[in-house]
Design a protein around this motif. Structure first.
Motif, PDB file in Angstrom:
ATOM      1  N   LEU A   1       0.830  -1.196   0.000  1.00 38.94           N
ATOM      2  CA  LEU A   1       0.000   0.000   0.000  1.00 38.94           C
ATOM      3  C   LEU A   1       0.869   1.252   0.000  1.00 38.94           C
ATOM      4  O   LEU A   1       0.546   2.262  -0.634  1.00 38.94           O
ATOM      5  CB  LEU A   1      -0.935  -0.017   1.212  1.00 38.94           C
ATOM      6  CG  LEU A   1      -1.906   1.142   1.397  1.00 38.94           C
ATOM      7  CD1 LEU A   1      -2.765   1.337   0.156  1.00 38.94           C
ATOM      8  CD2 LEU A   1      -2.783   0.911   2.622  1.00 38.94           C
ATOM      9  N   ALA A   2       2.004   1.153   0.666  1.00 37.69           N
ATOM     10  CA  ALA A   2       2.921   2.290   0.735  1.00 37.69           C
ATOM     11  C   ALA A   2       3.550   2.625  -0.611  1.00 37.69           C
ATOM     12  O   ALA A   2       4.113   3.709  -0.790  1.00 37.69           O
ATOM     13  CB  ALA A   2       4.023   2.005   1.764  1.00 37.69           C
ATOM     14  N   ASP A   3       3.461   1.687  -1.570  1.00 40.92           N
ATOM     15  CA  ASP A   3       4.009   1.938  -2.905  1.00 40.92           C
ATOM     16  C   ASP A   3       3.148   2.904  -3.715  1.00 40.92           C
ATOM     17  O   ASP A   3       3.586   3.406  -4.756  1.00 40.92           O
ATOM     18  CB  ASP A   3       4.160   0.622  -3.684  1.00 40.92           C
ATOM     19  CG  ASP A   3       5.224  -0.287  -3.098  1.00 40.92           C
ATOM     20  OD1 ASP A   3       6.175   0.244  -2.495  1.00 40.92           O
ATOM     21  OD2 ASP A   3       5.102  -1.517  -3.237  1.00 40.92           O
ATOM     22  N   ILE A   4       1.924   3.142  -3.266  1.00 38.58           N
ATOM     23  CA  ILE A   4       1.057   4.102  -3.958  1.00 38.58           C
ATOM     24  C   ILE A   4       1.442   5.502  -3.499  1.00 38.58           C
ATOM     25  O   ILE A   4       1.316   5.839  -2.319  1.00 38.58           O
ATOM     26  CB  ILE A   4      -0.429   3.829  -3.671  1.00 38.58           C
ATOM     27  CG1 ILE A   4      -0.811   2.414  -4.119  1.00 38.58           C
ATOM     28  CG2 ILE A   4      -1.308   4.864  -4.360  1.00 38.58           C
ATOM     29  CD1 ILE A   4      -2.237   2.034  -3.784  1.00 38.58           C
ATOM     30  N   LYS A   5       1.914   6.296  -4.430  1.00 43.90           N
ATOM     31  CA  LYS A   5       2.400   7.631  -4.138  1.00 43.90           C
ATOM     32  C   LYS A   5       1.597   8.673  -4.921  1.00 43.90           C
ATOM     33  O   LYS A   5       0.950   8.341  -5.923  1.00 43.90           O
ATOM     34  CB  LYS A   5       3.877   7.757  -4.527  1.00 43.90           C
ATOM     35  CG  LYS A   5       4.793   6.685  -3.962  1.00 43.90           C
ATOM     36  CD  LYS A   5       5.010   6.872  -2.483  1.00 43.90           C
ATOM     37  CE  LYS A   5       6.066   5.876  -1.968  1.00 43.90           C
ATOM     38  NZ  LYS A   5       6.253   5.995  -0.508  1.00 43.90           N
ATOM     39  N   PRO A   6       1.651   9.932  -4.513  1.00 48.82           N
ATOM     40  CA  PRO A   6       1.078  10.976  -5.363  1.00 48.82           C
ATOM     41  C   PRO A   6       1.713  10.913  -6.749  1.00 48.82           C
ATOM     42  O   PRO A   6       2.927  10.795  -6.881  1.00 48.82           O
ATOM     43  CB  PRO A   6       1.459  12.265  -4.630  1.00 48.82           C
ATOM     44  CG  PRO A   6       1.561  11.854  -3.192  1.00 48.82           C
ATOM     45  CD  PRO A   6       2.158  10.469  -3.234  1.00 48.82           C
ATOM     46  N   GLY A   7       0.867  10.946  -7.776  1.00 43.43           N
ATOM     47  CA  GLY A   7       1.351  10.814  -9.139  1.00 43.43           C
ATOM     48  C   GLY A   7       1.178   9.426  -9.706  1.00 43.43           C
ATOM     49  O   GLY A   7       1.272   9.237 -10.922  1.00 43.43           O
TER      50      GLY A   7
ATOM     51  N   ARG B   1      -5.213   3.868   4.194  1.00 39.70           N
ATOM     52  CA  ARG B   1      -4.810   5.133   3.583  1.00 39.70           C
ATOM     53  C   ARG B   1      -5.962   5.680   2.756  1.00 39.70           C
ATOM     54  O   ARG B   1      -6.733   4.925   2.163  1.00 39.70           O
ATOM     55  CB  ARG B   1      -3.563   4.956   2.715  1.00 39.70           C
ATOM     56  CG  ARG B   1      -2.343   4.584   3.547  1.00 39.70           C
ATOM     57  CD  ARG B   1      -1.067   4.816   2.800  1.00 39.70           C
ATOM     58  NE  ARG B   1       0.078   4.561   3.659  1.00 39.70           N
ATOM     59  CZ  ARG B   1       1.322   4.906   3.373  1.00 39.70           C
ATOM     60  NH1 ARG B   1       1.593   5.498   2.231  1.00 39.70           N
ATOM     61  NH2 ARG B   1       2.309   4.655   4.199  1.00 39.70           N
ATOM     62  N   GLU B   2      -6.033   6.979   2.700  1.00 42.20           N
ATOM     63  CA  GLU B   2      -7.073   7.659   1.947  1.00 42.20           C
ATOM     64  C   GLU B   2      -6.455   8.267   0.695  1.00 42.20           C
ATOM     65  O   GLU B   2      -5.530   9.080   0.780  1.00 42.20           O
ATOM     66  CB  GLU B   2      -7.709   8.739   2.823  1.00 42.20           C
ATOM     67  CG  GLU B   2      -8.981   9.325   2.254  1.00 42.20           C
ATOM     68  CD  GLU B   2      -9.631  10.286   3.230  1.00 42.20           C
ATOM     69  OE1 GLU B   2     -10.534   9.853   3.986  1.00 42.20           O
ATOM     70  OE2 GLU B   2      -9.231  11.467   3.250  1.00 42.20           O
TER      71      GLU B   2
ATOM     72  N   THR C   1      -6.016  -1.720   5.020  1.00 40.84           N
ATOM     73  CA  THR C   1      -4.768  -2.482   4.987  1.00 40.84           C
ATOM     74  C   THR C   1      -4.997  -3.895   4.482  1.00 40.84           C
ATOM     75  O   THR C   1      -4.058  -4.569   4.063  1.00 40.84           O
ATOM     76  CB  THR C   1      -4.151  -2.544   6.396  1.00 40.84           C
ATOM     77  OG1 THR C   1      -5.123  -3.085   7.321  1.00 40.84           O
ATOM     78  CG2 THR C   1      -3.744  -1.159   6.878  1.00 40.84           C
ATOM     79  N   THR C   2      -6.252  -4.349   4.482  1.00 42.09           N
ATOM     80  CA  THR C   2      -6.575  -5.706   4.029  1.00 42.09           C
ATOM     81  C   THR C   2      -6.868  -5.778   2.530  1.00 42.09           C
ATOM     82  O   THR C   2      -6.990  -6.873   1.986  1.00 42.09           O
ATOM     83  CB  THR C   2      -7.792  -6.238   4.791  1.00 42.09           C
ATOM     84  OG1 THR C   2      -8.881  -5.302   4.655  1.00 42.09           O
ATOM     85  CG2 THR C   2      -7.474  -6.414   6.275  1.00 42.09           C
ATOM     86  N   ALA C   3      -7.000  -4.653   1.866  1.00 44.14           N
ATOM     87  CA  ALA C   3      -7.344  -4.651   0.441  1.00 44.14           C
ATOM     88  C   ALA C   3      -6.122  -5.047  -0.389  1.00 44.14           C
ATOM     89  O   ALA C   3      -5.028  -4.516  -0.181  1.00 44.14           O
ATOM     90  CB  ALA C   3      -7.829  -3.267   0.017  1.00 44.14           C
ATOM     91  N   PRO C   4      -6.289  -5.957  -1.353  1.00 43.66           N
ATOM     92  CA  PRO C   4      -5.162  -6.331  -2.217  1.00 43.66           C
ATOM     93  C   PRO C   4      -4.702  -5.132  -3.049  1.00 43.66           C
ATOM     94  O   PRO C   4      -5.517  -4.388  -3.592  1.00 43.66           O
ATOM     95  CB  PRO C   4      -5.746  -7.422  -3.122  1.00 43.66           C
ATOM     96  CG  PRO C   4      -6.981  -7.908  -2.432  1.00 43.66           C
ATOM     97  CD  PRO C   4      -7.505  -6.725  -1.673  1.00 43.66           C
TER      98      PRO C   4
END
Length: 204
Positions: free
Chosen positions: A72-78, A138-139, A155-158
């Protein structure tokens, strides 16, 4: 990413976008979810979640891809993502899964529209404007042509991204997500396939 891999992934994303807007017409793509019963020659037999079993003819041009789990942390702005979501108890959208698009597929299927992952489910293909830490995950604040959405990703979403696969991966028991076109006689012709690999099943 090689030119061949980029092309294959881009074509898959285009097909996913086409299927997202597909109506019930027989000449439009259909999303088939289920498990593989068998694959022999060019015929893929899939037992659908709905309970029926269908035969899908694979053409030379039929693309096969798999998925890799990312954080999930790999999703960044952009980032450009596709998020399947359903309304939560408060009416706000809660993600059931998030696909992080390869950069080559940015802009594909852009928009917010109905999806068939569950009652009242939707798909939003959009750019990530901001990422905010929330109590349950995360939102993501997303923007697309004509609108914006805010989706909470538990946090449970693939969270996945695409990787190449081959027909050797089409083995009995694997989960698949197939985009296929049904002819008037009822037979299906496969356009694109996303197959389970290394334990990562298609969540879309």
């Amino acid at each position: 990413m090689s030119t061949r891999r980029t092309l294959a992934v881009s074509l898959l994303m285009l097909s996913l976008a086409d299927a997202a807007f597909a109506q019930s017409s027989s000449d439009k793509p259909e999303r088939i979810r289920g498990t593989i019963e068998s694959f022999s020659g060019s015929t893929l037999v899939v037992h659908r979640r709905s309970g029926d079993t269908v035969n899908i003819d694979l053409k030379d041009a039929t693309r096969v891809n798999a998925l890799k789990a990312v954080q999930l942390a790999d999703i960044k702005p952009g980032s450009y993502v596709g998020a399947a979501a359903m309304p939560g108890e408060d009416g706000k959208l809660v993600a059931k899964e998030v696909l992080v698009f390869p950069e080559a597929a940015r802009g594909t299927g852009e928009g917010h529209y109905a999806w068939d992952l569950g009652a009242n489910s939707s798909m939003t293909n959009a750019n990530v404007d901001t990422v905010v830490q929330a109590t349950s995950g995360r939102e993501l604040k997303l923007s697309y042509k004509g609108g914006t959405n805010t989706i909470t990703v538990p946090t449970t979403a693939p969270v996945v991204t695409l990787i190449p696969a081959t027909r050797d991966d089409l083995t009995k028991g694997k989960h698949v997500f197939v985009i296929a076109t049904q002819a008037k006689g009822g037979a299906y012709s496969g356009n694109q396939i996303v197959v389970e690999k290394d334990g990562v099943a298609p969540p879309m």
